[in-house]
Scaffold this motif. Structure first.
Motif, PDB file in Angstrom:
ATOM      1  N   LYS A  54       0.990  -1.197   0.008  1.00  0.00           N
ATOM      2  CA  LYS A  54      -0.167   0.123   0.298  1.00  0.00           C
ATOM      3  C   LYS A  54       0.652   1.314  -0.152  1.00  0.00           C
ATOM      4  O   LYS A  54       1.209   2.121   0.863  1.00  0.00           O
ATOM      5  N   GLU A  55       1.757   1.368  -0.916  1.00  0.00           N
ATOM      6  CA  GLU A  55       2.463   2.461  -1.169  1.00  0.00           C
ATOM      7  C   GLU A  55       3.320   2.712  -2.119  1.00  0.00           C
ATOM      8  O   GLU A  55       2.945   2.004  -3.538  1.00  0.00           O
ATOM      9  N   LYS A  94       4.009   6.329   1.176  1.00  0.00           N
ATOM     10  CA  LYS A  94       3.396   6.133   1.491  1.00  0.00           C
ATOM     11  C   LYS A  94       2.226   7.091   1.213  1.00  0.00           C
ATOM     12  O   LYS A  94       0.401   7.123   0.524  1.00  0.00           O
TER      13      LYS A  94
END
Length: 264
Positions: A29-30, A61
């Motif tokens: 999730k980056e 992020k």
């Protein structure tokens, strides 16, 4: 909207982050920038410091603050200290695909064979060698891939065997490619990047004097649309033209990522 830091990222090992590509890492999730980890401050004769590069990773992020994560794993399909340049990474049907320029060893001068290598991965860290692509010559670098129609993929790349013009190849599975010939051959250049934005296809190329832009309705016939990144910037370490860029389209916005040659 909060502005990103400037410079966005500096490689902490060799100070040689070049040829960026950006992709969303679905597992972590980056945002990831994968780049040529050019050995800019490395010793050696001739162009040794241009060769022997790994692929570095910077992650974020929020898309603003990037930090160094290391280098990609599993790329070395043959023995030796070899050279990896200019990654192109995309996600399709649960798998990441990467097309990267490859030179065997660490040459001290130009002219050695170079090819584009295909890898796949489940997580962006660990890569599996698929093949060395049979393209227009063995002097090809700087792949860019886009899905121009559902199930129809097109790759653009620089062919140094033909005056460093841009060639293209087509595929319907991302594994097998049919060579189609020249794409843009007005002047020698490198680093082609193609993206769809504002109901048009756009092509940018690094002409070593800025990024020349073209637009197209069919992704085949291109019309000149001007120059960008052809003047030095004013931000820290940006006092030079922009080199070998990648464009990320998010909704109505398009963001360009590039590198600059500015001594530190």
């Amino acid at each position: 909207m909060r502005k990103a830091q400037a410079p966005l990222f500096m490689d902490p090992i060799f100070n040689g982050a070049a040829d960026p590509t950006i992709i969303w890492n679905r597992q972590e999730k980056e945002w990831w920038i994968i780049y040529t980890q050019r050995r800019s401050n490395g010793p050696g004769p001739g162009v040794t410091n241009i060769h022997g590069s790994e692929l570095g990773v910077a992650s974020s992020k929020d898309g603003h603050d990037f930090y160094y994560r290391g280098t990609l794993e599993g790329l070395h399909f043959e023995h030796g200290h070899n050279t990896f340049w200019a990654p192109e990474v995309l996600y399709h049907e649960g798998k990441y695909h990467m097309y990267v320029s490859y030179v065997r060893g660490m040459p001290t001068h130009w002219g050695f064979p170079r090819d584009i290598i295909h890898y796949t991965s489940e997580n962006l860290w660990e890569w599996h060698f698929e093949s060395k692509l049979a393209l227009s010559s063995h002097k090809v670098i700087d792949a860019c891939v886009a899905e121009i129609e559902p199930g129809h993929w097109r790759m653009w790349y620089k062919d140094e065997a033909d005056n460093s013009y841009c060639y293209y190849s087509d595929s319907h599975d991302l594994y097998h490619w049919e060579n189609m010939g020249r794409a843009i051959a007005d002047e020698p250049h490198e680093g082609p990047n193609v993206f769809y934005w504002q109901n048009k296809w756009w092509y940018i190329g690094d002409y070593w004097k800025g990024q020349k832009c073209f637009s197209s309705d069919d992704c085949t016939n291109w019309e000149y649309a001007g120059m960008i990144l052809d003047k030095p910037g004013k931000r820290p370490h940006d006092q030079a033209i922009g080199n070998h860029a990648d464009v990320l389209v998010l909704g109505e916005e398009a963001y360009i990522f590039y590198f600059s040659h500015v001594p530190v």
